[in-house]
Design a protein around this motif. Structure first.
Motif, PDB file in Angstrom:
ATOM      1  N   ASN A 137       0.830  -1.200   0.000  1.00 53.98           N
ATOM      2  CA  ASN A 137       0.000   0.000   0.000  1.00 53.98           C
ATOM      3  C   ASN A 137       0.866   1.252   0.000  1.00 53.98           C
ATOM      4  O   ASN A 137       0.582   2.234  -0.695  1.00 53.98           O
ATOM      5  CB  ASN A 137      -0.924  -0.017   1.222  1.00 53.98           C
ATOM      6  CG  ASN A 137      -1.818   1.210   1.291  1.00 53.98           C
ATOM      7  OD1 ASN A 137      -2.343   1.668   0.285  1.00 53.98           O
ATOM      8  ND2 ASN A 137      -1.995   1.741   2.482  1.00 53.98           N
ATOM      9  N   GLN A 138       1.959   1.217   0.769  1.00 56.31           N
ATOM     10  CA  GLN A 138       2.856   2.364   0.853  1.00 56.31           C
ATOM     11  C   GLN A 138       3.463   2.691  -0.509  1.00 56.31           C
ATOM     12  O   GLN A 138       3.533   3.862  -0.905  1.00 56.31           O
ATOM     13  CB  GLN A 138       3.961   2.080   1.864  1.00 56.31           C
ATOM     14  CG  GLN A 138       4.903   3.263   2.108  1.00 56.31           C
ATOM     15  CD  GLN A 138       5.942   2.939   3.161  1.00 56.31           C
ATOM     16  OE1 GLN A 138       6.394   1.804   3.267  1.00 56.31           O
ATOM     17  NE2 GLN A 138       6.319   3.931   3.954  1.00 56.31           N
ATOM     18  N   GLY A 280       2.055   4.781   5.534  1.00 56.03           N
ATOM     19  CA  GLY A 280       1.458   3.551   5.036  1.00 56.03           C
ATOM     20  C   GLY A 280       2.063   2.288   5.598  1.00 56.03           C
ATOM     21  O   GLY A 280       1.397   1.253   5.669  1.00 56.03           O
ATOM     22  N   GLY A 281       3.330   2.346   6.017  1.00 55.56           N
ATOM     23  CA  GLY A 281       3.970   1.170   6.591  1.00 55.56           C
ATOM     24  C   GLY A 281       3.600   0.946   8.040  1.00 55.56           C
ATOM     25  O   GLY A 281       3.935  -0.092   8.617  1.00 55.56           O
ATOM     26  N   LYS A 282       2.910   1.925   8.655  1.00 51.45           N
ATOM     27  CA  LYS A 282       2.566   1.828  10.073  1.00 51.45           C
ATOM     28  C   LYS A 282       1.064   1.767  10.328  1.00 51.45           C
ATOM     29  O   LYS A 282       0.617   1.192  11.324  1.00 51.45           O
ATOM     30  CB  LYS A 282       3.152   3.031  10.828  1.00 51.45           C
ATOM     31  CG  LYS A 282       4.668   3.149  10.729  1.00 51.45           C
ATOM     32  CD  LYS A 282       5.170   4.395  11.430  1.00 51.45           C
ATOM     33  CE  LYS A 282       6.685   4.529  11.288  1.00 51.45           C
ATOM     34  NZ  LYS A 282       7.201   5.767  11.947  1.00 51.45           N
ATOM     35  N   VAL A 283       0.286   2.390   9.444  1.00 51.85           N
ATOM     36  CA  VAL A 283      -1.167   2.450   9.628  1.00 51.85           C
ATOM     37  C   VAL A 283      -1.835   1.541   8.612  1.00 51.85           C
ATOM     38  O   VAL A 283      -1.492   1.561   7.426  1.00 51.85           O
ATOM     39  CB  VAL A 283      -1.682   3.898   9.464  1.00 51.85           C
ATOM     40  CG1 VAL A 283      -3.182   3.965   9.694  1.00 51.85           C
ATOM     41  CG2 VAL A 283      -0.957   4.825  10.430  1.00 51.85           C
ATOM     42  N   SER A 284      -2.800   0.767   9.044  1.00 49.24           N
ATOM     43  CA  SER A 284      -3.459  -0.189   8.157  1.00 49.24           C
ATOM     44  C   SER A 284      -4.315   0.506   7.111  1.00 49.24           C
ATOM     45  O   SER A 284      -4.800   1.633   7.319  1.00 49.24           O
ATOM     46  CB  SER A 284      -4.339  -1.144   8.966  1.00 49.24           C
ATOM     47  OG  SER A 284      -5.468  -0.478   9.488  1.00 49.24           O
ATOM     48  N   SER A 285      -4.515  -0.169   5.994  1.00 51.12           N
ATOM     49  CA  SER A 285      -5.366   0.362   4.927  1.00 51.12           C
ATOM     50  C   SER A 285      -6.791   0.573   5.424  1.00 51.12           C
ATOM     51  O   SER A 285      -7.463   1.530   5.041  1.00 51.12           O
ATOM     52  CB  SER A 285      -5.370  -0.603   3.733  1.00 51.12           C
ATOM     53  OG  SER A 285      -4.079  -0.751   3.204  1.00 51.12           O
ATOM     54  N   LYS A 286      -7.258  -0.330   6.275  1.00 50.83           N
ATOM     55  CA  LYS A 286      -8.621  -0.224   6.814  1.00 50.83           C
ATOM     56  C   LYS A 286      -8.798   1.054   7.619  1.00 50.83           C
ATOM     57  O   LYS A 286      -9.786   1.777   7.455  1.00 50.83           O
ATOM     58  CB  LYS A 286      -8.931  -1.437   7.692  1.00 50.83           C
ATOM     59  CG  LYS A 286     -10.328  -1.404   8.309  1.00 50.83           C
ATOM     60  CD  LYS A 286     -10.609  -2.671   9.088  1.00 50.83           C
ATOM     61  CE  LYS A 286     -12.018  -2.635   9.691  1.00 50.83           C
ATOM     62  NZ  LYS A 286     -12.350  -3.884  10.401  1.00 50.83           N
ATOM     63  N   GLY A 352      -5.777   2.096  -0.709  1.00 48.78           N
ATOM     64  CA  GLY A 352      -6.420   1.402   0.395  1.00 48.78           C
ATOM     65  C   GLY A 352      -7.427   0.373  -0.076  1.00 48.78           C
ATOM     66  O   GLY A 352      -7.445  -0.767   0.407  1.00 48.78           O
ATOM     67  N   ILE A 353      -8.281   0.757  -1.035  1.00 47.78           N
ATOM     68  CA  ILE A 353      -9.297  -0.167  -1.549  1.00 47.78           C
ATOM     69  C   ILE A 353      -8.640  -1.336  -2.267  1.00 47.78           C
ATOM     70  O   ILE A 353      -8.985  -2.498  -2.040  1.00 47.78           O
ATOM     71  CB  ILE A 353     -10.265   0.568  -2.504  1.00 47.78           C
ATOM     72  CG1 ILE A 353     -11.027   1.654  -1.763  1.00 47.78           C
ATOM     73  CG2 ILE A 353     -11.251  -0.416  -3.134  1.00 47.78           C
ATOM     74  CD1 ILE A 353     -11.820   2.580  -2.668  1.00 47.78           C
ATOM     75  N   PHE A 354      -7.681  -1.027  -3.143  1.00 48.88           N
ATOM     76  CA  PHE A 354      -7.005  -2.083  -3.904  1.00 48.88           C
ATOM     77  C   PHE A 354      -6.301  -3.058  -2.960  1.00 48.88           C
ATOM     78  O   PHE A 354      -6.399  -4.278  -3.103  1.00 48.88           O
ATOM     79  CB  PHE A 354      -6.000  -1.457  -4.873  1.00 48.88           C
ATOM     80  CG  PHE A 354      -5.349  -2.447  -5.801  1.00 48.88           C
ATOM     81  CD1 PHE A 354      -5.937  -2.764  -7.011  1.00 48.88           C
ATOM     82  CD2 PHE A 354      -4.150  -3.060  -5.459  1.00 48.88           C
ATOM     83  CE1 PHE A 354      -5.348  -3.680  -7.876  1.00 48.88           C
ATOM     84  CE2 PHE A 354      -3.550  -3.981  -6.315  1.00 48.88           C
ATOM     85  CZ  PHE A 354      -4.156  -4.287  -7.520  1.00 48.88           C
TER      86      PHE A 354
END
Length: 429
Positions: A137-138, A280-286, A352-354
């Motif tokens: 994601n990041q 992005g490496g620390k916080v989830s996509s959700k 995030g969606i992907f």
């Protein structure tokens, strides 16, 4: 495996450059609506038909592009997409010479084939090269940052070229933008032809490959719907806003200023994606998708209920007295201020969606990417619906369309993205 790791830097750079190309050509369609509306004395609905044609191509090319990726790999698929893009923009250039709205729509449609094909390449490759999960994601957010930079430039360039006298504007007035687009395609195509591109989705992907239908994954199905809605929101919010601001009976700004305000929306997307890439490496996509969907709903709601007679001074990127680019201030309806801020929210939604939707798909990711590209047609359909509402009920009333879309994305983040236990034993929490 070691060779793939050593060669990751160059492929990542090339995919980020392609991400920018996608944005440059895609974001040309919405500001072109102002030009087309002026030259052919069209309605808002007709002004957005070029944007619709661009995204309609995704409905035809999405799944075939996924199959093409599986058959010939990343590099050849990307080169095919680049060639189609050059032709598509070239046809739009010729439409100015022919003074034909139909030829312009054809060019937008062909360019859409290119954007779909390139999107099919860059998303799974960046996600895979990042190792999936938070890192994947990041990396998509990093690519998205360059995507936003190019998206910021387009409405500004169009705004500068069409200037203040909108009534006399025609397609040939923005030929320099067409030349830039074709030049980017040619340059990156030549470089890519000589660069080695590994095929990590074929060589090293582990995960689900049990013969099940890809549609049996509920989080993918709902994510596909989410992509349809998200792209419609991302394009519809600034596209309709530019038409609103350039309308003498509504926003009352000259087309040049309207273009800079719309460009500021894409600039905030750039800021948002830089932020998303850093966390992005620390916080989830959700978590990220939940927060931005909720905040986006609030901003759109405030835009809808705020009187357009109320104004606010907002900082925008604009031309300086010497002809360069710098920061300035523009007085806009306060509704436009809220809509510009939505750019911070839409900035990180795609990744995030992907990322949530392809979790656990393994070797099915390439096929899933093609399905995602089909649903990007939402970027043409939802803005068209929104502007049909604008023609009949007013510009601000039309923003209930993206508001409802944001509500769905909030639901997806909280509920729909979770994969439950399946009969074959797959569990992802």
């Amino acid at each position: 495996m070691e060779t793939t790791k050593q060669n990751r830097t160059v492929p990542i750079i090339m995919m980020i450059l392609l991400f920018g190309m996608i944005s440059f050509v895609t974001n040309l369609a919405a500001p072109m609506g102002v030009v087309v509306k002026s030259q052919f004395e069209a309605s808002n609905f007709l002004g957005m038909l070029g944007n619709f044609a661009n995204f309609l191509a995704y409905a035809f090319m999405g799944i075939p592009s996924g199959k093409l990726l599986e058959k010939v790999g990343y590099k050849k698929t990307a080169l095919i997409g680049i060639a189609m893009g050059f032709v598509g923009v070239g046809i739009q250039f010729l439409s100015g010479i022919a003074e034909s709205f139909t030829v312009y729509l054809l060019g937008a449609f062909v360019a859409g084939f290119s954007m779909c094909t390139l999107n099919t390449v860059v998303n799974p490759m960046l996600n895979t090269l990042g190792g999936g999960g938070k890192k994947g994601n990041q990396l998509i957010q990093v690519g998205g940052s360059f995507n936003s930079l190019m998206g910021t430039m387009v409405p500004m360039l169009v705004g500068i070229l069409i200037g203040e006298v909108t009534k006399s504007t025609a397609i040939p007035d923005i030929n320099p933008v067409m030349f830039i687009a074709m030049g980017i395609f040619a340059l990156v195509g030549i470089v890519l032809a000589f660069v080695h591109i590994p095929e990590p989705h074929v060589e090293h992907v582990e995960g689900a490959d049990n013969g099940d239908s890809i549609w049996s994954y509920s989080h993918l199905v709902m994510g596909v719907i989410g992509i349809f809605i998200y792209v419609g929101i991302e394009i519809g919010v600034p596209g309709t806003m530019m038409l609103f601001l350039a309308d003498a009976n509504a926003g009352g700004l000259d087309a040049s200023t309207a273009g800079f305000v719309a460009g500021t929306y894409w600039f905030l997307m750039l800021i948002g994606r830089f932020t998303g890439a850093s966390i992005g490496g620390k916080v989830s996509s959700k978590t990220m998708l939940t927060v931005v969907s909720a905040v986006g709903m609030g901003l759109v709601f405030m835009a809808i209920i705020s009187p357009i007679t109320s104004t606010a001074a907002i900082p925008v990127v604009k031309t300086t007295a010497t002809g360069g680019l710098g920061f300035g201030v523009a007085d806009v309806p306060i509704s436009a201020m809220y809509l510009v801020l939505v750019g911070l929210c839409t900035s990180i939604m795609w990744g995030g969606i992907f990322n949530l939707a392809v979790e656990g798909l393994g070797k099915k990711v390439a096929a899933a990417s093609g399905i995602f590209m089909t649903m990007v047609v939402g970027g043409g359909i939802l803005p068209l619906i929104q502007n049909a509402v604008a023609d009949n009920m007013g510009y601000m009333a039309s923003y209930w369309v993206p508001f409802i879309g944001l509500a769905y994305l909030l639901f997806y983040a909280l509920v729909g993205s979770k994969v439950k236990k399946r009969a074959d034993g797959l569990v992802i929490d």
